[in-house]
Design a protein around this motif. Structure first.
Motif, PDB file in Angstrom:
ATOM      1  N   ALA A 160       0.829  -1.205   0.000  1.00 17.36           N
ATOM      2  CA  ALA A 160       0.000   0.000   0.000  1.00 17.36           C
ATOM      3  C   ALA A 160       0.867   1.260   0.000  1.00 17.36           C
ATOM      4  CB  ALA A 160      -0.926  -0.013   1.214  1.00 17.36           C
ATOM      5  N   ILE A 161       1.951   1.236   0.763  1.00 22.10           N
ATOM      6  CA  ILE A 161       2.854   2.391   0.800  1.00 22.10           C
ATOM      7  C   ILE A 161       3.532   2.571  -0.549  1.00 22.10           C
ATOM      8  CG2 ILE A 161       5.013   3.262   1.790  1.00 22.10           C
ATOM      9  CD1 ILE A 161       4.117   1.909   4.430  1.00 22.10           C
ATOM     10  N   ALA A 162       4.059   1.480  -1.093  1.00 17.56           N
ATOM     11  CA  ALA A 162       4.782   1.557  -2.372  1.00 17.56           C
ATOM     12  C   ALA A 162       3.870   2.050  -3.491  1.00 17.56           C
ATOM     13  CB  ALA A 162       5.372   0.197  -2.727  1.00 17.56           C
ATOM     14  N   ALA A 163       2.599   1.661  -3.443  1.00 17.17           N
ATOM     15  CA  ALA A 163       1.663   2.067  -4.499  1.00 17.17           C
ATOM     16  C   ALA A 163       1.447   3.572  -4.537  1.00 17.17           C
ATOM     17  CB  ALA A 163       0.328   1.355  -4.305  1.00 17.17           C
ATOM     18  N   THR A 164       1.729   4.266  -3.445  1.00 21.83           N
ATOM     19  CA  THR A 164       1.585   5.725  -3.449  1.00 21.83           C
ATOM     20  C   THR A 164       2.745   6.397  -4.170  1.00 21.83           C
ATOM     21  OG1 THR A 164       2.755   6.070  -1.330  1.00 21.83           O
ATOM     22  CG2 THR A 164       0.381   5.603  -1.237  1.00 21.83           C
ATOM     23  N   TYR A 165       3.817   5.644  -4.427  1.00 25.04           N
ATOM     24  CA  TYR A 165       4.991   6.190  -5.106  1.00 25.04           C
ATOM     25  C   TYR A 165       5.122   5.709  -6.549  1.00 25.04           C
ATOM     26  CZ  TYR A 165       6.653   7.805  -0.569  1.00 25.04           C
ATOM     27  OH  TYR A 165       6.772   8.448   0.642  1.00 25.04           O
ATOM     28  N   THR A 166       4.686   4.483  -6.817  1.00 24.82           N
ATOM     29  CA  THR A 166       4.885   3.928  -8.154  1.00 24.82           C
ATOM     30  C   THR A 166       3.884   2.819  -8.438  1.00 24.82           C
ATOM     31  OG1 THR A 166       6.454   2.752  -9.600  1.00 24.82           O
ATOM     32  CG2 THR A 166       6.611   2.310  -7.244  1.00 24.82           C
ATOM     33  N   PRO A 167       3.409   2.730  -9.684  1.00 21.89           N
ATOM     34  CA  PRO A 167       2.558   1.597 -10.065  1.00 21.89           C
ATOM     35  C   PRO A 167       3.374   0.415 -10.582  1.00 21.89           C
ATOM     36  CG  PRO A 167       2.622   3.170 -11.854  1.00 21.89           C
ATOM     37  CD  PRO A 167       3.484   3.752 -10.744  1.00 21.89           C
ATOM     38  N   HIS A 168       4.692   0.586 -10.657  1.00 22.29           N
ATOM     39  CA  HIS A 168       5.540  -0.410 -11.318  1.00 22.29           C
ATOM     40  C   HIS A 168       6.164  -1.350 -10.284  1.00 22.29           C
ATOM     41  CE1 HIS A 168       5.019   1.877 -14.954  1.00 22.29           C
ATOM     42  NE2 HIS A 168       5.519   2.952 -14.373  1.00 22.29           N
ATOM     43  N   VAL A 219      11.085   3.271  -8.924  1.00 20.98           N
ATOM     44  CA  VAL A 219      10.721   4.442  -8.125  1.00 20.98           C
ATOM     45  C   VAL A 219      11.268   5.715  -8.768  1.00 20.98           C
ATOM     46  CG1 VAL A 219      10.870   5.493  -5.835  1.00 20.98           C
ATOM     47  CG2 VAL A 219      10.808   2.994  -6.065  1.00 20.98           C
ATOM     48  N   PRO A 220      10.456   6.763  -8.879  1.00 23.05           N
ATOM     49  CA  PRO A 220      10.991   8.046  -9.359  1.00 23.05           C
ATOM     50  C   PRO A 220      12.127   8.523  -8.448  1.00 23.05           C
ATOM     51  CG  PRO A 220       8.589   8.087  -9.329  1.00 23.05           C
ATOM     52  CD  PRO A 220       9.007   6.835  -8.627  1.00 23.05           C
ATOM     53  N   ASP A 221      13.200   9.007  -9.043  1.00 25.52           N
ATOM     54  CA  ASP A 221      14.354   9.425  -8.252  1.00 25.52           C
ATOM     55  C   ASP A 221      13.995  10.496  -7.224  1.00 25.52           C
ATOM     56  OD1 ASP A 221      15.889   7.645  -9.660  1.00 25.52           O
ATOM     57  OD2 ASP A 221      16.711   9.143 -11.041  1.00 25.52           O
ATOM     58  N   ARG A 222      13.081  11.369  -7.554  1.00 26.98           N
ATOM     59  CA  ARG A 222      12.718  12.450  -6.635  1.00 26.98           C
ATOM     60  C   ARG A 222      12.064  11.908  -5.364  1.00 26.98           C
ATOM     61  NH1 ARG A 222       8.757  12.454 -10.638  1.00 26.98           N
ATOM     62  NH2 ARG A 222       6.626  12.114  -9.842  1.00 26.98           N
ATOM     63  N   ASP A 265       9.674   5.539   4.345  1.00 26.54           N
ATOM     64  CA  ASP A 265       8.308   5.142   4.708  1.00 26.54           C
ATOM     65  C   ASP A 265       8.190   3.632   4.887  1.00 26.54           C
ATOM     66  OD1 ASP A 265       7.553   7.755   4.679  1.00 26.54           O
ATOM     67  OD2 ASP A 265       6.324   7.642   2.866  1.00 26.54           O
ATOM     68  N   ILE A 266       8.858   2.869   4.034  1.00 26.93           N
ATOM     69  CA  ILE A 266       8.795   1.410   4.176  1.00 26.93           C
ATOM     70  C   ILE A 266       9.537   0.964   5.429  1.00 26.93           C
ATOM     71  CG2 ILE A 266       9.596  -0.758   3.153  1.00 26.93           C
ATOM     72  CD1 ILE A 266       8.813   0.331   0.448  1.00 26.93           C
ATOM     73  N   GLU A 267      10.691   1.548   5.686  1.00 28.36           N
ATOM     74  CA  GLU A 267      11.441   1.184   6.892  1.00 28.36           C
ATOM     75  C   GLU A 267      10.666   1.562   8.151  1.00 28.36           C
ATOM     76  OE1 GLU A 267      15.171   3.075   6.226  1.00 28.36           O
ATOM     77  OE2 GLU A 267      15.973   1.407   5.028  1.00 28.36           O
ATOM     78  N   GLN A 268       9.938   2.669   8.115  1.00 23.11           N
ATOM     79  CA  GLN A 268       9.104   3.051   9.251  1.00 23.11           C
ATOM     80  C   GLN A 268       7.975   2.049   9.455  1.00 23.11           C
ATOM     81  OE1 GLN A 268       9.386   5.415  11.572  1.00 23.11           O
ATOM     82  NE2 GLN A 268       7.486   4.680  12.534  1.00 23.11           N
ATOM     83  N   ALA A 269       7.333   1.638   8.374  1.00 15.83           N
ATOM     84  CA  ALA A 269       6.246   0.654   8.480  1.00 15.83           C
ATOM     85  C   ALA A 269       6.753  -0.671   9.019  1.00 15.83           C
ATOM     86  CB  ALA A 269       5.588   0.460   7.119  1.00 15.83           C
TER      87      ALA A 269
END
Length: 306
Positions: free
Chosen positions: A216-224, A253-256, A264-268
């Motif tokens: 769910a977290i990753a999907a907010t950054y990239t669909p790939h 993931v976009p570089d920006r 965010d993933i490490e926090q989760a």
């Protein structure tokens, strides 16, 4: 480069010819410590002045700029080691495979620090430069499209591991004044097995929850996302600390957003103390280099090799 059959043309990747790569290639060595060169579709081709130098890996050409011409990243390799028959034998040699894979990866990663790169499969070889140029020419629209999609993006891996479960305490086999009666060895064994199964299910449930949270977290950054098969136990650490890998995903993931993606993933992951989450990268985009159809087309072109 090579014209006879003493050597073949080994191809690592597709990239763009830019000034940013010139200094890098002077010292870069590939498989067998051979020099690494750029091979253009047109041997007279030079980097386009309109594209200008790039400043960092994955930066897209400036708006309105003419993209720099495409090139293969190549080096000569011995015919005796890379012809079709030899490769079949070498693929049974793990030490040889590891050496070639490491050299291939180091070249691709080095190119990725200066320019967007489209990695090709290890041991992609052609009979000579002319055959390699033909492949580049035939696939140029596909390669250009994929490079444009990869611009300003980087691959990151996310792995989820189960922590080794501690063995449950042994059940008593002798009764006490305040406790239940004697437990037979058979009953003790069944009790231990039940406790182990319960502990295992608890850990798996936590891993499923962690995987869902990460997705769910990753999907907010990239669909790939590419879901790879979990790694085997032999690849996940020393025997005394070996953990079961249950999630082995790659994200483009976009570089920006890369720093926030990782944070965010490490926090989760901190919300799930009984599992381990590992974020790896940045990597060249191996998992996103080709669609399934494009990979089939590339395999067909590889048939033009030796």
């Amino acid at each position: 480069m090579n014209t006879g059959q003493d050597t073949l043309t080994y191809v690592y990747a597709v990239t763009r010819q830019t000034e940013a790569l010139r200094g890098l290639l002077a010292d870069l060595r590939g498989v067998g410590r051979t020099p690494v060169l750029l091979l253009a579709a047109d041997p007279e081709s030079e980097p386009s002045p309109a594209a200008g130098p790039t400043t960092a890996a994955g930066h897209a050409p400036a708006a309105g700029a003419v993209p720099a011409p495409l090139a293969l990243v190549v080096s000569p390799v011995p015919y005796e080691d890379f012809n079709e028959a030899a490769l079949k034998d070498h693929f049974e040699d793990l030490e040889w495979l590891e050496s070639v894979a490491r050299a291939h990866h180091e070249v691709v990663q080095a190119i990725a620090t200066r320019e967007t790169v489209l990695p090709l499969r290890m041991a992609t070889v052609y009979r000579d430069d002319s055959r390699a140029r033909l492949a580049l020419t035939d696939q140029q629209p596909v390669f250009a499209r994929r490079l444009a999609e990869l611009d300003a993006h980087t691959e990151y891996g996310v792995k989820v591991y189960l922590t080794p479960a501690a063995p449950p305490p042994a059940a008593a086999t002798v009764g006490s004044a305040d406790g239940p009666g004697p437990t037979t060895p058979g009953k003790a064994y069944l009790q231990r097995r039940k406790a182990q199964h319960h502990a295992r299910e608890t850990v798996y449930q936590e891993a499923r929850q962690a995987a869902a949270s990460i997705e769910a977290i990753a999907a907010t950054y990239t669909p790939h996302r590419v879901r790879h098969a979990p790694q085997s136990g032999a690849l996940t650490g020393p025997r005394e600390d070996r953990r079961e890998n249950v999630v082995n995903d790659a994200y483009l993931v976009p570089d920006r957003d890369a720093a926030r993606f990782r944070a965010d993933i490490e926090q989760a992951a901190r919300e799930f103390p009984d599992i381990r989450v590992e974020v790896t990268g940045p990597w060249a985009p191996y998992s996103f280099a080709m669609t399934a159809d494009e990979a089939a087309d590339q395999a067909g072109l590889e048939g033009q090799g030796p």
